[in-house]
Design a protein around this motif. Structure first.
Motif, PDB file in Angstrom:
ATOM      1  N   LEU A  11     -12.823   2.672  -4.733  1.00  0.00           N
ATOM      2  CA  LEU A  11     -13.411   1.815  -5.766  1.00  0.00           C
ATOM      3  C   LEU A  11     -13.089   0.344  -5.525  1.00  0.00           C
ATOM      4  N   LEU A  12     -11.842   0.063  -5.170  1.00  0.00           N
ATOM      5  CA  LEU A  12     -11.450  -1.324  -4.939  1.00  0.00           C
ATOM      6  C   LEU A  12     -12.179  -1.910  -3.733  1.00  0.00           C
ATOM      7  N   VAL A  13     -12.314  -1.139  -2.668  1.00  0.00           N
ATOM      8  CA  VAL A  13     -13.029  -1.632  -1.487  1.00  0.00           C
ATOM      9  C   VAL A  13     -14.506  -1.835  -1.797  1.00  0.00           C
ATOM     10  N   LEU A  14     -15.118  -0.880  -2.467  1.00  0.00           N
ATOM     11  CA  LEU A  14     -16.546  -0.974  -2.773  1.00  0.00           C
ATOM     12  C   LEU A  14     -16.862  -2.128  -3.707  1.00  0.00           C
ATOM     13  N   HIS A  15     -15.873  -2.553  -4.488  1.00  0.00           N
ATOM     14  CA  HIS A  15     -16.063  -3.701  -5.386  1.00  0.00           C
ATOM     15  C   HIS A  15     -15.432  -4.974  -4.815  1.00  0.00           C
ATOM     16  N   HIS A  16     -15.227  -4.971  -3.490  1.00  0.00           N
ATOM     17  CA  HIS A  16     -14.793  -6.166  -2.757  1.00  0.00           C
ATOM     18  C   HIS A  16     -13.394  -6.634  -3.157  1.00  0.00           C
ATOM     19  N   HIS A  17     -12.495  -5.701  -3.364  1.00  0.00           N
ATOM     20  CA  HIS A  17     -11.112  -6.033  -3.693  1.00  0.00           C
ATOM     21  C   HIS A  17     -10.152  -5.354  -2.716  1.00  0.00           C
ATOM     22  N   LEU A  18     -10.507  -5.364  -1.447  1.00  0.00           N
ATOM     23  CA  LEU A  18      -9.680  -4.680  -0.449  1.00  0.00           C
ATOM     24  C   LEU A  18      -8.227  -5.159  -0.455  1.00  0.00           C
ATOM     25  N   PRO A  19      -7.944  -6.466  -0.493  1.00  0.00           N
ATOM     26  CA  PRO A  19      -6.535  -6.887  -0.502  1.00  0.00           C
ATOM     27  C   PRO A  19      -5.750  -6.318  -1.676  1.00  0.00           C
ATOM     28  N   TRP A  20      -6.401  -6.184  -2.832  1.00  0.00           N
ATOM     29  CA  TRP A  20      -5.702  -5.643  -4.003  1.00  0.00           C
ATOM     30  C   TRP A  20      -5.413  -4.157  -3.825  1.00  0.00           C
ATOM     31  N   ALA A  21      -6.252  -3.466  -3.080  1.00  0.00           N
ATOM     32  CA  ALA A  21      -5.972  -2.064  -2.778  1.00  0.00           C
ATOM     33  C   ALA A  21      -4.692  -1.944  -1.956  1.00  0.00           C
ATOM     34  N   LEU A  22      -4.471  -2.886  -1.050  1.00  0.00           N
ATOM     35  CA  LEU A  22      -3.250  -2.875  -0.237  1.00  0.00           C
ATOM     36  C   LEU A  22      -2.033  -3.242  -1.076  1.00  0.00           C
ATOM     37  N   VAL A  23      -2.223  -4.137  -2.039  1.00  0.00           N
ATOM     38  CA  VAL A  23      -1.128  -4.434  -2.974  1.00  0.00           C
ATOM     39  C   VAL A  23      -0.767  -3.181  -3.763  1.00  0.00           C
ATOM     40  N   LEU A  24      -1.780  -2.453  -4.212  1.00  0.00           N
ATOM     41  CA  LEU A  24      -1.535  -1.210  -4.950  1.00  0.00           C
ATOM     42  C   LEU A  24      -0.776  -0.211  -4.081  1.00  0.00           C
ATOM     43  N   ALA A  25      -1.135  -0.101  -2.798  1.00  0.00           N
ATOM     44  CA  ALA A  25      -0.413   0.800  -1.894  1.00  0.00           C
ATOM     45  C   ALA A  25       1.054   0.400  -1.786  1.00  0.00           C
ATOM     46  N   ALA A  26       1.305  -0.905  -1.695  1.00  0.00           N
ATOM     47  CA  ALA A  26       2.687  -1.383  -1.607  1.00  0.00           C
ATOM     48  C   ALA A  26       3.453  -1.076  -2.892  1.00  0.00           C
ATOM     49  N   VAL A  27       2.811  -1.273  -4.037  1.00  0.00           N
ATOM     50  CA  VAL A  27       3.469  -1.008  -5.323  1.00  0.00           C
ATOM     51  C   VAL A  27       3.810   0.471  -5.458  1.00  0.00           C
ATOM     52  N   LEU A  28       2.873   1.345  -5.095  1.00  0.00           N
ATOM     53  CA  LEU A  28       3.115   2.784  -5.204  1.00  0.00           C
ATOM     54  C   LEU A  28       4.218   3.235  -4.251  1.00  0.00           C
ATOM     55  N   THR A  29       4.231   2.686  -3.055  1.00  0.00           N
ATOM     56  CA  THR A  29       5.275   3.049  -2.087  1.00  0.00           C
ATOM     57  C   THR A  29       6.636   2.568  -2.567  1.00  0.00           C
ATOM     58  N   ALA A  30       6.684   1.331  -3.057  1.00  0.00           N
ATOM     59  CA  ALA A  30       7.946   0.794  -3.567  1.00  0.00           C
ATOM     60  C   ALA A  30       8.438   1.595  -4.774  1.00  0.00           C
ATOM     61  N   ALA A  31       7.511   1.966  -5.670  1.00  0.00           N
ATOM     62  CA  ALA A  31       7.895   2.762  -6.835  1.00  0.00           C
ATOM     63  C   ALA A  31       8.450   4.109  -6.415  1.00  0.00           C
ATOM     64  N   THR A  32       7.865   4.707  -5.398  1.00  0.00           N
ATOM     65  CA  THR A  32       8.371   5.985  -4.892  1.00  0.00           C
ATOM     66  C   THR A  32       9.780   5.821  -4.356  1.00  0.00           C
ATOM     67  N   ALA A  33      10.020   4.741  -3.636  1.00  0.00           N
ATOM     68  CA  ALA A  33      11.360   4.495  -3.090  1.00  0.00           C
ATOM     69  C   ALA A  33      12.384   4.285  -4.201  1.00  0.00           C
ATOM     70  N   VAL A  34      11.999   3.557  -5.238  1.00  0.00           N
ATOM     71  CA  VAL A  34      12.925   3.270  -6.341  1.00  0.00           C
ATOM     72  C   VAL A  34      13.240   4.531  -7.131  1.00  0.00           C
ATOM     73  N   LEU A  35      12.225   5.364  -7.380  1.00  0.00           N
ATOM     74  CA  LEU A  35      12.416   6.555  -8.201  1.00  0.00           C
ATOM     75  C   LEU A  35      13.053   7.703  -7.447  1.00  0.00           C
ATOM     76  N   TYR A  36      12.947   7.688  -6.129  1.00  0.00           N
ATOM     77  CA  TYR A  36      13.482   8.798  -5.337  1.00  0.00           C
ATOM     78  C   TYR A  36      14.998   8.794  -5.358  1.00  0.00           C
ATOM     79  N   ARG A  37      15.554   9.968  -5.537  1.00  0.00           N
ATOM     80  CA  ARG A  37      17.005  10.137  -5.510  1.00  0.00           C
ATOM     81  C   ARG A  37      17.346  11.298  -4.582  1.00  0.00           C
ATOM     82  N   ASP A  38      18.192  11.046  -3.597  1.00  0.00           N
ATOM     83  CA  ASP A  38      18.666  12.121  -2.735  1.00  0.00           C
ATOM     84  C   ASP A  38      19.373  13.169  -3.568  1.00  0.00           C
ATOM     85  N   ARG A  39      19.178  14.429  -3.202  1.00  0.00           N
ATOM     86  CA  ARG A  39      19.826  15.512  -3.928  1.00  0.00           C
ATOM     87  C   ARG A  39      21.338  15.408  -3.845  1.00  0.00           C
TER      88      ARG A  39
END
Length: 225
Positions: free
Chosen positions: A196-224
Motif C-alpha cells: 500500500l505504501l509503495v503503490l501510494h508513492h510512500h516507499l521511504p516511509w515503508a522502509l521507516v516502518l520496517a526499521a520501527v518494527l525490527t527495532a520494536a522486535t529487538a526491544v521486546l525480545y527477551r532471551d529465555r
C-alpha cells in the motif's frame, strides 16, 4: 569415565521452542518485516527481491529470456549483498538475535534515508537494494543458526510443504501446524502495508516502518536465559 563422554551434547535451541516462546514471537515479527521488505523491493525497485533469494534466481532467468520489467543487475546486486550479509553474520553477531536486529534496523534506516534524500530512480535504486539485501542476509544467517523449525522468517516454501504433508489426509501429524499457518499469515500481514505504501508513492516511509518494527522486535525480545 570422562565428563565429556558422560555429558550429552546440548539440544539445538529450536528443538524446544514453542509458538509462545519469546524467540518464536520475535521470529513471527521478523517474518512480517520480510513481507514488507519484499513488497517494497519487488513493487518499488524494479521487480527485485531483497529477502527471497529464490525469487531473484527466477527473475534473473526471466530477464535473460528478454521478459520486460526485470533487471539482471538489480537481482545480482541483491544476491551479492545478501550473501555478504550472511557471510558477515557469524563474525558480527555470533548467532545472537539482538545484535543482528540492531544491525538490520540501522540498514533499514540507511535505506530509508537514501530513498528520502535521493529517490529510487535510476542507478540510485541499486544502493537501496544493496542495503536491504545486506540486512536480510545478516538476519537470515542468524536465524538459521538458531534452528527454529518452520520459522526461517524469509521464505515459506518448506513451511507450506510441511503444512500440507503433515495433515490427517496424509496420515501424519505435526505439532508445528499452527506455527506454519501463523508464519504465512504474518508474512501476508507485512506485505499488505508495504504494498500500500509503495503503490501510494510512500516507499521511504515503508522502509521507516520496517526499521520501527525490527527495532520494536529487538526491544521486546527477551532471551529465555
Amino acid at each position: 569415565m570422562s565428563t565429556s563422554a558422560a555429558t550429552p551434547p546440548p539440544r539445538p535451541i529450536g528443538a524446544t521452542t514453542e509458538d509462545g516462546d519469546p524467540l518464536a514471537l520475535a521470529l513471527f515479527g521478523l517474518t512480517a518485516v520480510s513481507g514488507l521488505i519484499d513488497a517494497v523491493s519487488y513493487l518499488g525497485l524494479s521487480h527485485v527481491f531483497a529477502a527471497n533469494m529464490t525469487g531473484n534466481v527466477v527473475v534473473i532467468g526471466f530477464a535473460l529470456a528478454g521478459a520486460p520489467g526485470f533487471s539482471v543487475l538489480g537481482s545480482l546486486t541483491s544476491l551479492a549483498a545478501f550473501l555478504l550479509g550472511a557471510a558477515l553474520a557469524g563474525r558480527l553477531t555470533l548467532g545472537r538475535l539482538r545484535p543482528a536486529l540492531a544491525a538490520e534496523t540501522l540498514l533499514h534506516l540507511a535505506a530509508a534515508a537514501a530513498a528520502f534524500a535521493f529517490g529510487t530512480g535510476g542507478a540510485l535504486q541499486y544502493g537501496v537494494i544493496a542495503l536491504l539485501a545486506l540486512a536480510m542476509g545478516l538476519r537470515n544467517a542468524t536465524v538459521r543458526s538458531l534452528g527454529v523449525p518452520d520459522l526461517t522468517t524469509t521464505v515459506l516454501t518448506m513451511t507450506l510443504t510441511g503444512l500440507a504433508a503433515d495433515t490427517r489426509l496424509a496420515g501424519r501429524h505435526s505439532p508445528h501446524q499452527r506455527r506454519r499457518v501463523l508464519a504465512a499469515l504474518t508474512m501476508t500481514a507485512g506485505t499488505v502495508p508495504g504494498a500500500l505504501l509503495v503503490l501510494h508513492h510512500h516507499l521511504p516511509w515503508a522502509l521507516v516502518l520496517a526499521a520501527v518494527l525490527t527495532a520494536a522486535t529487538a526491544v521486546l525480545y527477551r532471551d529465555r536465559a
